[in-house]
Write an enzyme that holds these catalytic residues in place. Sequence first.
Site, PDB file in Angstrom:
ATOM      1  N   GLY A 157       0.811  -1.201   0.000  1.00  0.00           N
ATOM      2  CA  GLY A 157       0.000   0.000   0.000  1.00  0.00           C
ATOM      3  C   GLY A 157       0.845   1.252   0.000  1.00  0.00           C
ATOM      4  N   ARG A 203       7.261   1.593   1.068  1.00  0.00           N
ATOM      5  CA  ARG A 203       7.557   0.191   1.344  1.00  0.00           C
ATOM      6  C   ARG A 203       8.027  -0.503   0.072  1.00  0.00           C
ATOM      7  NH1 ARG A 203       2.953  -2.566   4.404  1.00  0.00           N
ATOM      8  NH2 ARG A 203       3.943  -1.630   6.229  1.00  0.00           N
ATOM      9  N   ARG A 247       1.765  10.050  -9.705  1.00  0.00           N
ATOM     10  CA  ARG A 247       1.058  10.245  -8.437  1.00  0.00           C
ATOM     11  C   ARG A 247       1.873   9.760  -7.240  1.00  0.00           C
ATOM     12  NH1 ARG A 247      -4.840  10.877  -9.001  1.00  0.00           N
ATOM     13  NH2 ARG A 247      -5.325  11.083 -11.212  1.00  0.00           N
ATOM     14  N   ARG A 260       0.399  -9.154  -2.607  1.00  0.00           N
ATOM     15  CA  ARG A 260       0.332  -7.968  -1.742  1.00  0.00           C
ATOM     16  C   ARG A 260       0.999  -8.268  -0.410  1.00  0.00           C
ATOM     17  NH1 ARG A 260      -1.723  -4.054   1.524  1.00  0.00           N
ATOM     18  NH2 ARG A 260      -3.168  -4.682   3.173  1.00  0.00           N
ATOM     19  N   SER A 270      -0.195  -4.420   5.978  1.00  0.00           N
ATOM     20  CA  SER A 270      -0.508  -4.523   7.399  1.00  0.00           C
ATOM     21  C   SER A 270      -1.986  -4.822   7.584  1.00  0.00           C
ATOM     22  CB  SER A 270      -0.127  -3.236   8.130  1.00  0.00           C
ATOM     23  OG  SER A 270      -0.776  -2.122   7.546  1.00  0.00           O
ATOM     24  N   ASP A 308      -1.445  -3.989  14.439  1.00  0.00           N
ATOM     25  CA  ASP A 308      -2.132  -3.561  15.659  1.00  0.00           C
ATOM     26  C   ASP A 308      -3.195  -4.588  15.998  1.00  0.00           C
ATOM     27  OD1 ASP A 308      -4.975  -2.084  14.612  1.00  0.00           O
ATOM     28  OD2 ASP A 308      -3.359  -2.162  13.148  1.00  0.00           O
ATOM     29  N   ARG A 324       6.038   0.053  10.581  1.00  0.00           N
ATOM     30  CA  ARG A 324       5.271  -0.601   9.523  1.00  0.00           C
ATOM     31  C   ARG A 324       5.969  -0.459   8.173  1.00  0.00           C
ATOM     32  NH1 ARG A 324       0.970   1.663  12.508  1.00  0.00           N
ATOM     33  NH2 ARG A 324       0.764   3.430  11.081  1.00  0.00           N
TER      34      ARG A 324
END
Length: 237
Positions: A26, A30, A49, A93, A96, A209, A222
């Site tokens: 996402g 990362r 973007r 994918r 988290s 979490d 993360r």
Amino acid sequence: MEQTKTPTPHIGAQYGEIAETVIMAGDPLRAKFMAENFLENPVQFNNVRGMLGFTGTYQGKRVSVMGHGMGMPSIGIYTYELFNFYGVKTIIRVGSAGSIQTNLHVGDLVIAMGACTNSNYAAQYELPGTFAPIADFGLVRGAAETCERLGYHYKVGNVLSSDVFYAENAHNDKWINMGVLAVEMEVAALYMNAARCGGKALAICTISDHIITGEVTTAEERQTTFTHMMDVAFSLV
């Protein structure tokens, strides 16, 4: 596959610049982290973007990494274009998720065999019933075998892909009662796109979490320390 549509409105790459296997996250940072720490000779193919994408090699195999943004509309756009316009065969994918089971803790991995959702994403297909978005079994099996070999704590099962992060009424108890392991925001759309486009897909999530106990991690943790799921994803290339 429509090569004449590349670059697309959201991906600046030419056809052939993206590998047949893409590992996505996402957070585009990362993806940058994976390019810098897992790929040999990475070359950036996208910054449209700010959604960074890179292609390189991992243990001699060509692979790409790319961000997909937050939520099903975002991952839906990027994975549709990858599957349909760039010849991508497999999308994995890494992301988290928030645990809703007491035996699944921060840092544990979830291999998403299926994805429940409160989204209306599947309505576009006008199916005469409810579609069950599922992962590719070969990828699920390979991910589980890697976790066993490396000694990573993991569970295989259902996740909830939610359209809402700050929910007025989350109804977590109802999902808990159905055995759903964790909540995230993208997997259902990825699996639906893969099914419709004839591709393969898998999501491997790190628990960041715990919605029930209140365990949390920081944004920096993360972004840069959830490497076990990356180890598993790259083992499938």
